[in-house]
Design an enzyme around this catalytic site. Structure first.
Site, PDB file in Angstrom:
ATOM      1  N   SER A 193      -6.372   9.904  17.058  1.00 27.58           N
ATOM      2  CA  SER A 193      -7.548   9.131  17.440  1.00 27.58           C
ATOM      3  C   SER A 193      -7.773   9.302  18.935  1.00 27.58           C
ATOM      4  O   SER A 193      -6.833   9.603  19.678  1.00 27.58           O
ATOM      5  CB  SER A 193      -7.319   7.639  17.134  1.00 27.58           C
ATOM      6  OG  SER A 193      -8.315   6.826  17.720  1.00 27.58           O
ATOM      7  N   TYR A 206      -1.925  -0.185  18.817  1.00 24.08           N
ATOM      8  CA  TYR A 206      -2.555   0.880  18.035  1.00 24.08           C
ATOM      9  C   TYR A 206      -2.586   2.175  18.830  1.00 24.08           C
ATOM     10  O   TYR A 206      -2.238   3.245  18.314  1.00 24.08           O
ATOM     11  CB  TYR A 206      -3.967   0.466  17.627  1.00 24.08           C
ATOM     12  CG  TYR A 206      -4.724   1.559  16.902  1.00 24.08           C
ATOM     13  CD1 TYR A 206      -4.363   1.930  15.610  1.00 24.08           C
ATOM     14  CD2 TYR A 206      -5.786   2.220  17.506  1.00 24.08           C
ATOM     15  CE1 TYR A 206      -5.041   2.939  14.938  1.00 24.08           C
ATOM     16  CE2 TYR A 206      -6.474   3.222  16.847  1.00 24.08           C
ATOM     17  CZ  TYR A 206      -6.104   3.585  15.565  1.00 24.08           C
ATOM     18  OH  TYR A 206      -6.774   4.583  14.912  1.00 24.08           O
TER      19      TYR A 206
END
Length: 234
Positions: free
Chosen positions: A143, A156
Site C-alpha cells: 500500500s 497499519y
C-alpha cells in the site's frame, strides 16, 4: 493469445475487492486460479463466474492466512489439484485501528497476523517448489501506506512497510534462483472495505487497475523482474 496459459496462480483475500479483480484477470489470461479467503460462500460465487468464462479454471479453498497450518493445507490442495504453483499473490490484508494511543491491541494483533505473518506463511509454503523448478513469481500487495504514514495509520502503515521490506529482502534471497518478486503499492482503491473513506474531490482507483498492474508484472520476459509498482489515483 492467452498470456498465462498453463500457469497456476493462488490469490489470497480473493473473496472481494482487489483479490476478486486479480483472480478474474489471471483467469482471463488463461491461468488456473486457486482463490483463498475465509468467506467460502463469496469464494464459490467468484469461482462460478470465472469458470463460466471457459478460460482458466478456478477453485475455492477456505483459508485463514493468519494460521500457518491453514495456509500449508491450502497450498498442498492447490498443488494436488493443478500440479504446481507458478504465481502466488499475497493480497489478503486488514485495515484496522492503527492509532497506538487508542490501545486497541486486538486490532493491532489482527493486522500483524494477517498483513505480515500471512505474507510470510504463504511465501514460505510455495518457495520450495518454485526454487526446485527455477521458476515462479511472488506478488505482494502492499500500500502507499507502506511508504507514507498518517496520524491514524501508525500500525497499519507499519505492517505495509513490513510487506515492502519482505519483498526487498526476497529479491535478494532469490537472486539467480529464477523466482521473481514484485511489490505493488496501491493508493486509494474503491472497494467495499473502504467505501466510507473515499475522497469526494477525486476519482479513486478501481480494483481492475491493480489487477492490470499484476498482469503487467507477470507477463514480462523471464529476464525482467519488476520489483516495485506504485499505483495512485490522479
Amino acid at each position: 493469445m492467452l498470456k498465462l496459459k498453463g500457469k497456476t496462480a493462488v490469490v489470497t483475500g480473493a473473496s472481494s475487492g482487489i483479490g476478486v479483480a486479480i483472480a478474474k484477470q489471471l483467469a482471463n489470461e488463461g491461468a488456473d486460479v486457486v482463490l483463498a479467503a475465509r468467506r467460502k460462500d463469496k469464494l464459490e460465487q467468484v469461482v462460478k463466474e470465472i469458470n463460466s468464462l471457459g478460460k482458466g479454471k478456478a477453485l475455492a479453498v477456505s483459508t485463514d492466512v493468519s494460521q500457518q497450518n491453514n495456509v500449508d493445507t491450502m497450498v498442498d490442495y492447490a498443488v494436488e489439484a493443478f500440479g504446481k504453483i507458478d504465481i502466488y499473490v499475497n493480497n489478503a490484508g486488514l485495515v484496522g485501528d492503527g492509532i497506538v494511543r487508542n490501545e486497541n491491541v486486538k486490532a493491532w494483533e489482527q493486522m500483524i497476523d494477517v498483513n505480515i505473518k500471512g505474507v510470510l506463511y504463504g511465501t514460505h509454503a510455495v518457495l520450495p517448489g518454485m526454487i526446485e523448478r527455477s521458476s515462479g513469481h511472488i506478488i505482494n500487495i502492499s500500500s502507499v501506506s507502506g511508504q507514507e504514514v498518517t496520524k491514524s495509520t501508525t500500525v497499519y502503515s507499519a505492517t505495509k512497510f513490513a510487506v515492502r521490506a519482505i519483498s526487498m529482502g526476497l529479491e535478494k534471497e532469490l537472486a539467480r534462483t529464477g523466482v521473481r518478486v514484485t511489490n505493488i503499492s496501491p493508493g486509494m482503491v474503491e472497494t467495499e472495505r473502504n467505501s466510507e473513506r473515499l475522497p469526494n474531490d477525486r476519482k479513486p482507483l478501481q480494483t481492475d487497475d491493480i489487477a492490470k498492474a499484476v498482469i503487467y508484472a507477470l507477463t514480462q520476459p523471464d529476464y525482467v523482474n519488476v520489483n516495485e509498482i506504485t499505483v495512485r489515483p490522479v
